[in-house]
Write a protein that holds these residues in place. Structure first.
Motif, short mmCIF file in Angstrom:
data_model
loop_
_atom_site.label_atom_id
_atom_site.label_comp_id
_atom_site.label_asym_id
_atom_site.label_seq_id
_atom_site.Cartn_x
_atom_site.Cartn_y
_atom_site.Cartn_z
N THR A 270 0.67 -1.23 -0.04
CA THR A 270 0.08 -0.04 0.03
C THR A 270 0.90 1.14 -0.06
N PRO A 271 0.49 2.25 -0.75
CA PRO A 271 -0.57 2.32 -1.80
C PRO A 271 -0.09 1.71 -3.18
N VAL A 272 -1.05 1.43 -3.86
CA VAL A 272 -0.62 0.60 -5.06
C VAL A 272 -0.85 1.75 -5.99
N SER A 273 -0.27 2.08 -7.13
CA SER A 273 -0.15 3.14 -8.12
C SER A 273 0.04 2.48 -9.35
N LEU A 274 -0.40 3.25 -10.43
CA LEU A 274 -0.28 2.99 -12.01
C LEU A 274 -0.48 4.38 -12.55
N VAL A 275 0.70 4.60 -13.20
CA VAL A 275 0.73 6.01 -13.67
C VAL A 275 1.40 5.76 -15.15
N ASP A 276 0.34 5.34 -16.08
CA ASP A 276 0.65 4.95 -17.33
C ASP A 276 1.01 6.23 -18.03
N GLY A 277 2.09 6.02 -18.97
CA GLY A 277 2.25 7.36 -19.72
C GLY A 277 2.15 8.78 -19.20
N SER A 278 3.12 8.56 -18.01
CA SER A 278 3.29 9.73 -17.09
C SER A 278 3.77 11.06 -18.03
N ASP A 279 4.39 11.02 -19.15
CA ASP A 279 5.02 12.08 -19.82
C ASP A 279 3.77 12.64 -20.50
N THR A 280 2.40 12.29 -20.60
CA THR A 280 1.38 12.81 -20.93
C THR A 280 0.29 13.68 -20.07
N LEU A 281 0.92 13.29 -18.72
CA LEU A 281 0.12 14.14 -17.58
C LEU A 281 -0.02 15.62 -17.72
N THR A 282 -1.17 16.10 -17.47
CA THR A 282 -1.01 17.49 -17.40
C THR A 282 -0.37 17.91 -16.07
N GLU A 283 0.00 19.27 -16.09
CA GLU A 283 0.88 19.85 -14.88
C GLU A 283 -0.11 20.00 -13.69
N ASN A 284 -1.28 20.47 -14.09
CA ASN A 284 -2.40 20.70 -12.68
C ASN A 284 -3.86 20.26 -13.25
N LEU A 285 -4.58 20.40 -12.20
CA LEU A 285 -6.16 20.32 -12.75
C LEU A 285 -6.45 21.38 -13.23
N PRO A 286 -7.57 21.37 -14.32
CA PRO A 286 -7.91 22.67 -15.14
C PRO A 286 -8.79 23.13 -14.01
N ASN A 287 -9.11 24.56 -14.75
CA ASN A 287 -9.98 25.44 -13.92
C ASN A 287 -11.09 25.92 -14.93
N PRO A 288 -12.18 25.60 -14.82
CA PRO A 288 -12.82 24.78 -13.43
C PRO A 288 -12.32 23.22 -13.66
N PHE A 289 -12.61 22.33 -12.64
CA PHE A 289 -12.23 20.94 -12.79
C PHE A 289 -13.53 20.22 -12.45
N ARG A 290 -13.59 18.78 -12.80
CA ARG A 290 -14.83 17.97 -12.77
C ARG A 290 -14.41 16.87 -11.74
N LEU A 291 -14.94 16.80 -10.37
CA LEU A 291 -14.96 15.60 -9.56
C LEU A 291 -15.99 14.49 -9.76
N LEU A 292 -15.69 13.25 -10.11
CA LEU A 292 -16.88 12.39 -9.94
C LEU A 292 -16.36 11.41 -9.01
N THR A 293 -17.33 11.25 -7.80
CA THR A 293 -17.07 10.11 -6.67
C THR A 293 -18.14 9.09 -6.83
#
Length: 253
Positions: free
Chosen positions: A7-30
């Motif tokens: 723990t914890p378990v992580s999978l960061v596939d294609g990390s070079d394509t990740l954006t630097e931050n959450l957009p504004n606004p950003f959408r959460l789904l729970t």
């Protein structure tokens, strides 16, 4: 019983394509997925199943790491398992295409029914567009225990986050199926200066004994919109979507 060893378990596939931050606004789904078999959804992302735009931050409870479910949301993730078997992990999972850091897993000290499984929460951090850092807590609260144990587990989690500054979101399934638990939760979130997200139509939100089970709380952000969805044949819980703006944009309105 099935207590996780990793723990914890992580999978960061294609990390070079990740954006630097959450957009504004950003959408959460729970959403509590209730160990659903997603094999029949294998080629469809989540936005093809719900009338939503692609979410920026996913907060899942009772998620699993098997291949079908990974394809279902198709995003890098950090997971805090409460159950580990030979082939799978089960627990809370936070996913995003933006950079994120897994900070802590908080496994409950108590087990449900005294001898079965623990429950867990996951603390992650996410850069925001205004330079601040969002702390997100994804929780599946303990069930089938006395109310005093529920209170003890909330207090233990709060020790991890009590002095955390800046914007914060706590989302998940709190198993608040009686009024005493609801009161305990209300007092706990008030200590952190958090506000409960409300919905124009809350009827889809899962209840037990007329008490809500699923919540989103926040601070240092503005709610742009919030929706609860009726979804059949997937889980016994329904997803909640909240669109947030950063405080910087709020101040300029």
């Amino acid at each position: 019983m099935y207590k996780p060893k990793s723990t914890p378990v992580s999978l960061v596939d294609g990390s070079d394509t990740l954006t630097e931050n959450l957009p504004n606004p950003f959408r959460l789904l729970t959403w509590n997925l209730h160990k659903t078999d997603f094999s029949h959804f294998i080629h469809r992302p989540i936005e093809a199943l719900l009338p939503i735009d692609p979410p920026d931050l996913l907060s899942f409870q009772e998620a699993a790491t098997h291949n079908q479910q990974s394809l279902f949301f198709n995003q890098p993730f950090v997971m805090a398992p409460n159950i580990e078997t030979r082939h799978n992990y089960y627990g809370v999972l936070t996913a995003s295409h933006a950079v994120m850091w897994g900070r802590n897993q908080c496994l409950t000290r108590h087990r449900e029914l005294g001898y079965t499984t623990h429950k867990t929460a996951l603390i992650t951090e996410h850069p925001l567009s205004n330079g601040q850092r969002l702390t997100h807590i994804n929780i599946h609260a303990i069930n089938f225990v006395p109310n005093r144990w529920f209170q003890q587990e909330l207090s233990q989690l709060w020790q991890w986050i009590r002095h955390t500054p800046g914007p914060m979101i706590i989302s998940g399934d709190f198993n608040t199926w009686n009024r005493k638990r609801v009161t305990m939760l209300e007092k706990a979130v008030a200590e952190l200066g958090l506000t409960q997200v409300t919905y124009p139509d809350k009827s889809p939100i899962r209840t037990l004994n007329r008490q809500l089970l699923d919540y989103v709380f926040y601070r240092g952000l503005r709610v742009v919109s919030a929706r609860a969805f009726h979804v059949t044949d997937i889980s016994d819980h329904n997803p909640l979507e909240v669109v947030f703006q950063t405080q910087e944009q709020t101040d300029s309105d």
